[in-house]
Each structure stands twice: as structure tokens, then as C-alpha cells.
Write a protein that holds these residues in place. Structure first.
Motif, short mmCIF file in Angstrom:
data_model
loop_
_atom_site.label_atom_id
_atom_site.label_comp_id
_atom_site.label_asym_id
_atom_site.label_seq_id
_atom_site.Cartn_x
_atom_site.Cartn_y
_atom_site.Cartn_z
N TRP A 36 0.85 -1.18 0.00
CA TRP A 36 0.00 0.00 0.00
C TRP A 36 0.89 1.24 0.00
CZ3 TRP A 36 -5.15 -0.12 -0.60
CH2 TRP A 36 -5.80 -1.34 -0.38
N TYR A 37 0.52 2.18 -0.84
CA TYR A 37 1.18 3.48 -0.93
C TYR A 37 0.13 4.55 -0.75
CZ TYR A 37 5.11 0.90 -2.96
OH TYR A 37 6.15 0.02 -3.17
N ARG A 38 0.55 5.75 -0.46
CA ARG A 38 -0.41 6.85 -0.34
C ARG A 38 0.20 8.13 -0.89
NH1 ARG A 38 -0.66 7.54 6.28
NH2 ARG A 38 1.41 8.49 6.56
N GLN A 39 -0.70 9.00 -1.32
CA GLN A 39 -0.28 10.29 -1.84
C GLN A 39 -1.24 11.36 -1.35
OE1 GLN A 39 0.22 10.51 -6.10
NE2 GLN A 39 1.61 12.26 -5.90
N ARG A 45 4.14 10.36 -3.69
CA ARG A 45 3.62 9.08 -3.25
C ARG A 45 4.66 8.40 -2.35
NH1 ARG A 45 0.77 5.26 -7.64
NH2 ARG A 45 -0.20 7.30 -7.99
N GLU A 46 4.18 7.81 -1.26
CA GLU A 46 5.09 7.18 -0.31
C GLU A 46 4.60 5.78 0.05
OE1 GLU A 46 5.22 9.22 3.44
OE2 GLU A 46 3.06 9.08 3.77
N LEU A 47 5.55 4.93 0.40
CA LEU A 47 5.22 3.59 0.85
C LEU A 47 4.61 3.66 2.25
CD1 LEU A 47 5.44 0.46 0.59
CD2 LEU A 47 7.66 0.68 1.72
N ARG A 50 4.26 -2.87 3.13
CA ARG A 50 4.47 -3.84 2.06
C ARG A 50 4.67 -5.21 2.71
NH1 ARG A 50 9.01 -1.70 -1.13
NH2 ARG A 50 10.17 -2.13 0.79
N TYR A 93 -5.01 6.28 -1.19
CA TYR A 93 -4.23 5.07 -0.93
C TYR A 93 -4.28 4.17 -2.16
CZ TYR A 93 -3.62 6.26 3.96
OH TYR A 93 -3.24 6.87 5.13
N TYR A 94 -3.11 3.77 -2.59
CA TYR A 94 -2.96 2.93 -3.78
C TYR A 94 -2.42 1.55 -3.40
CZ TYR A 94 -3.29 7.33 -6.36
OH TYR A 94 -3.69 8.54 -6.87
N TRP A 110 -0.90 -1.60 -10.50
CA TRP A 110 -1.43 -0.61 -9.57
C TRP A 110 -2.94 -0.49 -9.68
CZ3 TRP A 110 1.51 2.43 -6.17
CH2 TRP A 110 2.89 2.31 -6.29
#
Length: 120
Positions: A36-39, A45-47, A50, A93-94, A110
């Protein structure tokens, strides 16, 4: 081809909880890392977290004691349990999945993202 779909985002008050889900589908032969990442607006975008194929996990320092990542390989799904949410957790959240298909070596796939908004 692999499709990645996130769900579970929404609006929550500070201190509350949310659980994000991410399901991968398609001609998947094997999964590796799932994360999961978020921006946030105006930020890179940051981790966030994982999880590896052996179920070990990495977390950003800012979420380490509050978030838990898990996976269900039988369902090709990864989860993110978010507790004690803070306004600074507000972001899109990606989900990102490393998958090997019958046609292609391991590649990153993604999702479209899900909005998480934490009100103070």
C-alpha cells in the motif's frame, strides 16, 4: 492482464479505524510483494506498508504502531488495517502488486486508488 481494485476508503474521525482491501484478478500465475502506498495533496507518493511472499512486512515509521498489513493468497487479496487514524493519514491510498502471469514475468500492477479522509 491483471486488474487491481481497492475498496474500503472513506471518511472517519481522528482516532477511528478503517480497513482497506485490494483484490487482484486476471491470468495470475504467482504473486510476490503486495503493498500500500499513499499520496497526499502536494506530496509525493510514499510507501505505507508492504508484505512479502513469506509474510514478512515493512512499514513506514509514521504508521508502524497503528497499521497492519496482511494477505490472503488464496483470494489474491491484501488488506490494510488502519487504527488510531490521524488527520495526517488523509491521502489517496494505492495498492501495488507484483504478479507473474502466464504471459509475462513479474511486473508491478497498480490500482486506481481509494480516498481516505480523517477529520480532526
Amino acid at each position: 492482464q491483471v486488474q487491481v481494485v481497492e475498496s474500503g476508503g472513506g471518511l472517519v474521525q481522528a482516532g477511528g479505524s478503517l480497513r482497506l482491501s485490494c483484490a487482484a484478478s486476471g491470468s495470475i500465475f504467482m504473486l510476490n510483494d503486495m503493498g500500500w502506498y499513499r499520496q497526499a495533496p502536494g506530496k509525493e507518493r510514499e510507501l505505507v506498508a508492504r508484505i512479502h511472499s513469506d509474510d514478512t512486512a515493512d512499514y513506514a515509521d509514521s504508521v508502524k504502531t497503528r497499521f497492519t498489513i496482511s494477505r490472503d493468497n488464496a483470494k489474491n487479496t491484501v488488506y490494510l488495517q488502519m487504527n488510531s487514524l490521524k488527520p495526517e493519514d488523509t491521502a489517496v491510498y494505492y495498492c501495488a502488486i507484483q504478479a507473474r502471469t502466464w504471459e509475462r514475468a513479474f511486473s508491478d500492477y497498480w490500482g486506481q486508488g481509494t480516498q481516505v479522509t480523517v477529520s480532526s
